[in-house]
Design a protein around this motif. Structure first.
Motif, short mmCIF file in Angstrom:
data_model
loop_
_atom_site.label_atom_id
_atom_site.label_comp_id
_atom_site.label_asym_id
_atom_site.label_seq_id
_atom_site.Cartn_x
_atom_site.Cartn_y
_atom_site.Cartn_z
N ASN A 277 41.05 54.35 34.39
CA ASN A 277 42.12 53.95 35.31
C ASN A 277 42.71 55.16 36.04
O ASN A 277 42.96 55.11 37.24
CB ASN A 277 43.21 53.20 34.56
N VAL A 399 45.55 48.97 38.48
CA VAL A 399 45.42 49.85 37.32
C VAL A 399 46.64 50.76 37.19
O VAL A 399 46.95 51.26 36.10
CB VAL A 399 44.14 50.71 37.40
N THR A 402 49.17 49.51 34.67
CA THR A 402 48.77 49.40 33.27
C THR A 402 49.41 50.54 32.48
O THR A 402 49.89 51.52 33.07
CB THR A 402 47.23 49.47 33.14
#
Length: 419
Positions: A277, A399, A402
């Protein structure tokens, strides 16, 4: 021997703000930048955080300098440890550049870094006096208006003004070198890495050739240097003679050979998906930097540094592709190939991505097997425009939201540090 009569004798100032970040923070706290003990640390709560700047007295008395760690700073009540104020530093740097405009036009100023600039005085000395007088005026005005100390080197070209700054002016305040000073002041210099433009690796190679001082480099056979280093050998030889034909005001991008970004992660990353990510976020930034200059690249490099808990190590690998690109997902795809080939399932603490072998992005050719290429290329530019107008957080990939993503946090920073 080199005949200096055929080379330009300009009047170039190299202005360096002493310990700029530390000096700015000292002034904001009402302290004297030259006498206080102050360190600017990326994050004062983390013992491993890097020292970004140290005041001159802290460097001298406690041996704390840029690159040291928070835990190396002694627990002494005289020492002030502060976090960076990047927005303020950049604003002050801009104001100092405006001060330069009082003496020379914009095209005669080359901003080398946030705390260092080159000024070409040719044409302005009739108004203000010779280079020594102008340098002293600028130094005095900076100290009077901003309470910030600086040093100024003067030379007939950018190289000699920089060398004069590093080797003499930083001790005296203002100093001037001419071609006639090269043999006496520059040639005795050793080790070679003390000379601007010579790194440790080149120094080691030169040492293996029996070259330990700048004077020995100047007297070495030019053809042998060119055979060993190529065009860089020619540059090394003439720099040892104090000769530099660089032009003030040339676009910084003119000699750009790569676009890259590296990131030291705020914690150890043990999950492979989290590492991927962050790599995607870095690829996005590298692609944006290339697109902002209308450039694309054929070679993509990925660097992964493992945590000290893994006893360090890591890898740095590159791969070239047929068609140049600046599209984020193209860069990411190659990075993933390199990652899966070389990653050893260890804890990661540092990542870097570089796009090199640069060409104008018009070289991105249409591909019969990828009819969507023009749309994907244009999409990158549209996303960049949205971020430019509304801020870097206006458009982020999923991402970034996250637990492993860093873009949201880093969007609050200036120059990678707190604003």
């Amino acid at each position: 021997m080199v005949d200096y009569s055929s080379f330009p004798r300009k009047q170039i100032l190299c202005v360096d703000m002493k310990s700029f970040y530390a000096s700015c923070s000292a002034v904001m706290m009402g302290l004297d930048p030259l006498t206080c003990y102050l360190a600017v640390v990326g994050d004062i709560e983390r013992q491993g955080s890097v020292v970004l700047a140290a005041s001159p007295r802290l460097k001298k008395d406690f041996r704390i300098k840029t690159g040291c760690r928070r835990f190396e700073i002694p627990n002494d009540p005289r020492i002030h440890v502060v976090e960076p104020k990047m927005s303020t530093y950049l604003r002050l740097s801009t104001e100092i550049t405006r001060l330069f405009h009082r003496y020379v036009p914009k095209e005669s100023i080359h901003t080398y870094s946030v705390d260092e600039s080159f000024l070409e005085l040719d044409g302005a000395t009739n108004l203000w006096g010779d280079a020594q007088i102008v340098a002293q005026k600028i130094k005095d005005e900076i100290e009077r208006e901003f309470q910030l100390p600086c040093a100024i080197g003067i030379g007939p070209n950018m190289l000699l003004s920089k060398l004069c700054l590093d080797l003499e002016a930083k001790k005296k305040g203002v100093a001037e070198w001419t071609y006639e000073d090269v043999e006496k002041k520059l040639w005795p210099l050793s080790p070679l890495s003390e000379m601007w433009g010579i790194g440790r690796r080149v120094e080691k190679t030169l040492n293996n050739m029996g070259i330990f001082t700048v004077g020995q480099l100047a007297r070495y056979d030019l053809e042998k240097l060119e055979a060993k280093f190529g065009i860089m050998g020619n540059q090394l030889y003439y720099h040892a003679w104090g000769i530099d034909l660089s032009e003030i005001g040339a676009p910084i991008m003119e000699g750009q050979v790569s676009f890259g970004k590296s990131q030291i992660l705020l914690r150890d990353y043990t999950e492979e998906e989290e590492v991927k990510n962050v790599i995607l976020e870095i690829c996005e930034e590298v692609g944006r930097r290339a697109r902002s200059s209308k450039m694309a690249g054929r070679t993509i490099s990925l660097g992964v540094g493992y945590s000290k808990d893994e006893f360090g190590g890591g890898f740095h690998r590159s791969r070239s592709i047929t068609n140049p690109t600046n599209i984020t997902m193209d860069i990411y795809r190659v990075c993933m190939e390199l990652f899966h080939e070389h990653y050893q399932k260890k804890t990661v603490r540092q990542l870097s991505v570089t796009l090199s072998n640069i060409v104008p992005d018009e070289s991105m050719q249409l591909n019969l097997f990828d009819p969507e290429l023009p749309k994907r290329r244009e999409l990158g530019y549209v996303m960049d425009k949205i971020r430019y107008r509304h801020g870097s957080r206006a458009l982020l990939r999923a991402v970034s939201y996250t637990p492993g993503g860093t873009a949201v946090y880093r969007s609050k920073l200036v120059g990678g540090h707190k604003s």
